[in-house]
Motif scaffolding. Structure first.
Motif, PDB file in Angstrom:
ATOM      1  N   TRP A 344       0.847  -1.202   0.000  1.00 50.38           N
ATOM      2  CA  TRP A 344       0.000   0.000   0.000  1.00 50.38           C
ATOM      3  C   TRP A 344       0.878   1.246   0.000  1.00 50.38           C
ATOM      4  O   TRP A 344       1.838   1.327   0.756  1.00 50.38           O
ATOM      5  N   ARG A 345       0.540   2.211  -0.852  1.00 52.03           N
ATOM      6  CA  ARG A 345       1.322   3.429  -0.986  1.00 52.03           C
ATOM      7  C   ARG A 345       0.392   4.644  -0.912  1.00 52.03           C
ATOM      8  O   ARG A 345      -0.788   4.578  -1.294  1.00 52.03           O
ATOM      9  N   LEU A 346       0.949   5.753  -0.427  1.00 55.46           N
ATOM     10  CA  LEU A 346       0.223   7.019  -0.330  1.00 55.46           C
ATOM     11  C   LEU A 346       0.951   8.094  -1.129  1.00 55.46           C
ATOM     12  O   LEU A 346       2.182   8.145  -1.124  1.00 55.46           O
ATOM     13  N   ASP A 347       0.189   8.941  -1.797  1.00 56.67           N
ATOM     14  CA  ASP A 347       0.740  10.095  -2.528  1.00 56.67           C
ATOM     15  C   ASP A 347      -0.180  11.273  -2.245  1.00 56.67           C
ATOM     16  O   ASP A 347      -1.214  11.454  -2.892  1.00 56.67           O
ATOM     17  N   LEU A 348       0.200  12.081  -1.241  1.00 55.45           N
ATOM     18  CA  LEU A 348      -0.676  13.149  -0.750  1.00 55.45           C
ATOM     19  C   LEU A 348      -0.033  14.512  -0.984  1.00 55.45           C
ATOM     20  O   LEU A 348       1.194  14.638  -0.958  1.00 55.45           O
ATOM     21  N   PRO A 349      -0.846  15.548  -1.184  1.00 59.55           N
ATOM     22  CA  PRO A 349      -0.301  16.905  -1.372  1.00 59.55           C
ATOM     23  C   PRO A 349       0.095  17.511  -0.035  1.00 59.55           C
ATOM     24  O   PRO A 349      -0.321  17.059   1.042  1.00 59.55           O
ATOM     25  N   ASP A 350       0.918  18.548  -0.094  1.00 60.78           N
ATOM     26  CA  ASP A 350       1.350  19.231   1.131  1.00 60.78           C
ATOM     27  C   ASP A 350       0.232  20.079   1.727  1.00 60.78           C
ATOM     28  O   ASP A 350       0.116  20.183   2.953  1.00 60.78           O
ATOM     29  N   ASP A 351      -0.594  20.684   0.876  1.00 57.33           N
ATOM     30  CA  ASP A 351      -1.665  21.549   1.354  1.00 57.33           C
ATOM     31  C   ASP A 351      -2.961  20.763   1.504  1.00 57.33           C
ATOM     32  O   ASP A 351      -3.146  19.702   0.876  1.00 57.33           O
ATOM     33  N   PRO A 352      -3.889  21.243   2.305  1.00 58.51           N
ATOM     34  CA  PRO A 352      -5.179  20.561   2.456  1.00 58.51           C
ATOM     35  C   PRO A 352      -5.924  20.506   1.124  1.00 58.51           C
ATOM     36  O   PRO A 352      -5.858  21.428   0.303  1.00 58.51           O
ATOM     37  N   ALA A 353      -6.635  19.422   0.912  1.00 61.54           N
ATOM     38  CA  ALA A 353      -7.470  19.244  -0.285  1.00 61.54           C
ATOM     39  C   ALA A 353      -8.910  19.127   0.189  1.00 61.54           C
ATOM     40  O   ALA A 353      -9.427  18.026   0.418  1.00 61.54           O
ATOM     41  N   CYS A 354      -9.565  20.270   0.358  1.00 59.33           N
ATOM     42  CA  CYS A 354     -10.881  20.309   0.977  1.00 59.33           C
ATOM     43  C   CYS A 354     -11.987  20.226  -0.074  1.00 59.33           C
ATOM     44  O   CYS A 354     -11.896  20.824  -1.143  1.00 59.33           O
ATOM     45  N   VAL A 355     -13.027  19.474   0.267  1.00 56.22           N
ATOM     46  CA  VAL A 355     -14.224  19.377  -0.538  1.00 56.22           C
ATOM     47  C   VAL A 355     -15.419  19.564   0.374  1.00 56.22           C
ATOM     48  O   VAL A 355     -15.314  19.454   1.603  1.00 56.22           O
ATOM     49  N   LEU A 356     -16.560  19.856  -0.214  1.00 56.67           N
ATOM     50  CA  LEU A 356     -17.803  19.979   0.544  1.00 56.67           C
ATOM     51  C   LEU A 356     -18.516  18.636   0.466  1.00 56.67           C
ATOM     52  O   LEU A 356     -19.119  18.289  -0.560  1.00 56.67           O
ATOM     53  N   VAL A 383      -0.882  -1.062  -4.474  1.00 50.55           N
ATOM     54  CA  VAL A 383      -2.042  -0.186  -4.586  1.00 50.55           C
ATOM     55  C   VAL A 383      -1.629   1.202  -4.098  1.00 50.55           C
ATOM     56  O   VAL A 383      -1.110   1.346  -2.992  1.00 50.55           O
ATOM     57  N   VAL A 384      -1.850   2.219  -4.945  1.00 52.05           N
ATOM     58  CA  VAL A 384      -1.459   3.593  -4.630  1.00 52.05           C
ATOM     59  C   VAL A 384      -2.716   4.439  -4.484  1.00 52.05           C
ATOM     60  O   VAL A 384      -3.566   4.460  -5.388  1.00 52.05           O
ATOM     61  N   ALA A 385      -2.830   5.121  -3.353  1.00 50.44           N
ATOM     62  CA  ALA A 385      -3.917   6.088  -3.134  1.00 50.44           C
ATOM     63  C   ALA A 385      -3.332   7.487  -3.287  1.00 50.44           C
ATOM     64  O   ALA A 385      -2.418   7.871  -2.566  1.00 50.44           O
ATOM     65  N   ARG A 386      -3.883   8.243  -4.228  1.00 52.21           N
ATOM     66  CA  ARG A 386      -3.296   9.539  -4.577  1.00 52.21           C
ATOM     67  C   ARG A 386      -4.376  10.625  -4.505  1.00 52.21           C
ATOM     68  O   ARG A 386      -5.519  10.404  -4.927  1.00 52.21           O
ATOM     69  N   VAL A 387      -4.013  11.773  -3.984  1.00 53.37           N
ATOM     70  CA  VAL A 387      -4.915  12.933  -3.935  1.00 53.37           C
ATOM     71  C   VAL A 387      -4.287  14.043  -4.777  1.00 53.37           C
ATOM     72  O   VAL A 387      -3.145  14.447  -4.520  1.00 53.37           O
ATOM     73  N   VAL A 388      -5.050  14.511  -5.758  1.00 50.03           N
ATOM     74  CA  VAL A 388      -4.551  15.533  -6.685  1.00 50.03           C
ATOM     75  C   VAL A 388      -5.510  16.726  -6.639  1.00 50.03           C
ATOM     76  O   VAL A 388      -6.582  16.694  -7.259  1.00 50.03           O
TER      77      VAL A 388
END
Length: 479
Positions: A344-356, A383-388
């Motif tokens: 399992w792998r994570l790829d997350l941004p440095d800043d918050p990724a906010c949604v409503l 498996v890679v979970a990525r937030v863009v």
């Protein structure tokens, strides 16, 4: 059609006018030739050569002519000028090329059009000279006036025809626009209906063609009436479909809700029996374990059906500003605990990724996607979970390097109870509702979900709109 009619009328009248004017000019030439042939010959014998012809008093100014012998030799030629006492007269001699034109006039009694170099086009006639039976006289009048008249007539005719075409075009356009206004209103009604979403939910078809545009005596009225009848039938069918769907959803919701209590009781009594003080055999213990397992599986299925029924019914979500990165971290942690044979792998941004969004439902989306990747890929798969995050949406990607999804299953992966052959194993625990729940939850958030899959790479992408504060922060940062 009007242009063709104008062209035909113009051509016929122009040809007729030219024929009439040519006839008139020919008659004038014949009259001048008959009147001037005798005096010309006598005057030429008196004065001799071209000068005699030019100064012959029997001709009005502008008449052109020549004397020819039997062997068609021009003996004298010239153009008549006004003879005024005391007026100096400039005599211009004809050239050999100009005389040759006279010599080429046919030996008949008709008139002919010839072009004399330096003078233009003339209509000429050949007559016998009265003073000599062995000579001829060629008399001609200029066609300039006739040609100018025809040119002026053609110009006027073209201008009138153009003005008529413009007027007819404007009048026809206004008449057509006026006559097609009812059809435009029918088309506007059809366009408004075509923009409605008729695939799901309650649809109210209130748009109808106005009564004034449904007159059965006209073609447009017949179309408008037929469209109204069709809309009535469609509205009835949509209402019936909606009522049927509502009853089905209500039945699924009620049945799911009612099944939760007996399932909980089954699981509780099975566990109580297995843990009781009475001695039970291994077969009974195995049977009780299977009862608990299948009851848990059925409970999951009931919960999924109840959730889908609530989403289909449009139940509101608990929306709030939610950072997707912590949700992804929690979901991957839970997946790692269950699937230790995967990487399992994570790829997350440095800043918050906010949604409503609804944090609980979004967490369920991530859990279902990670469970789908774990269930349908072999051990050792990464498996890679990525937030863009982007300016107007947050994209969550769940990617794996497994064998991929068969092409024939890709269009159906988000359908309810859609499962591949490998996922029908009871050990997999799949109900075929996980991805359907993913799509329903994401759609309820105003987002969309997509998939791309080839052998060695499968990516699920969840597109969620960002919060207004996040959009303002991105725009401020850009500025």
């Amino acid at each position: 059609m009007i242009a063709v009619v104008c062209a035909v009328i113009g051509a016929v009248t122009t040809i007729s006018l030219r024929s009439y004017l040519d006839t008139q000019l020919g008659n004038q030439v014949s009259a001048v030739a008959d009147r001037a042939a005798g005096p010309l010959a006598a005057h030429a014998s008196k004065y001799g050569d071209e000068l005699g012809f030019l100064r012959s008093p029997g001709l009005q100014p502008g008449v052109i002519g020549a004397h020819l012998t039997d062997n068609r030799v021009v003996t004298s030629a010239g153009i008549a000028v006004q003879i005024t006492p005391g007026e100096a007269m400039e005599v211009q001699q004809f050239t050999a090329e100009q005389k040759a034109v006279f010599a080429s006039v046919p030996l008949d009694a008709g008139t002919h059009r010839v072009t004399i170099p330096g003078y233009g086009t003339y209509r000429v006639q050949l007559v016998h000279t009265a003073a000599s039976s062995s000579g001829f006289t060629v008399i001609g009048l200029s066609t300039t006036e006739v040609d100018d008249t025809i040119s002026t007539y053609i110009t006027i005719e073209a201008l009138v025809a153009a003005a008529g075409l413009i007027a007819a075009g404007l009048a026809g356009s206004l008449m057509i626009r006026y006559s097609l206004r009812p059809l435009h209103r029918v088309a506007a009604t059809a366009a408004r209906v075509s923009e409605l979403r008729l695939d799901k939910g309650e649809v109210a078809l209130y748009d109808r063609v106005p009564d004034g545009d449904t007159d059965p005596r006209t073609e447009v009225g017949q179309v408008g009436g037929a469209l109204n009848r069709m809309l009535g039938h469609v509205a009835g069918a949509l209402n019936a479909r909606h009522e049927s769907e509502t009853r089905v959803r209500q039945f699924v919701a009620d049945a799911s809700h009612e099944l939760r209590t007996p399932l909980a009781s089954i699981r509780g009594y099975a566990e109580l029996t297995r843990r009781g003080r009475e001695q039970i055999g291994p077969d009974t213990r195995h049977a009780l374990g299977r009862i608990e397992s299948e009851a848990a599986r059925m409970t999951t299925l009931v919960e999924d059906l109840l959730l889908l029924a609530r989403l289909d019914a449009g139940r509101p979500l608990c929306l709030e500003a939610t950072d997707m990165s912590p949700l992804v971290v929690d979901a991957v942690s839970d997946a790692r605990a269950v699937g230790r044979d995967h990487r399992w792998r994570l790829d997350l941004p440095d800043d918050p990724a906010c949604v409503l969004g609804d944090p609980e439902r979004l967490h369920q989306v991530l859990t279902n996607l990670l469970a789908n990747a774990r269930t349908h890929t072999p051990p050792g798969t990464t498996v890679v979970a990525r937030v863009v995050p982007t300016d107007f949406e947050v994209v969550v990607e769940i990617a794996d390097n497994g064998p991929g999804i068969p092409p024939h299953l890709l269009p159906h992966v988000f359908e309810r109870f859609a499962r591949g052959d490998a996922s029908r194993s009871r050990a997999a625990g799949s109900t075929g509702l996980g991805l359907a729940i993913v799509q329903a939850v994401v759609t309820a958030h105003g987002g969309r979900v997509s998939i791309s899959s080839v052998p060695g790479e499968t990516i699920f992408r969840v597109h969620l709109p960002v919060t207004h504060s996040q959009v303002g922060l991105s725009l401020a940062t850009t500025l």
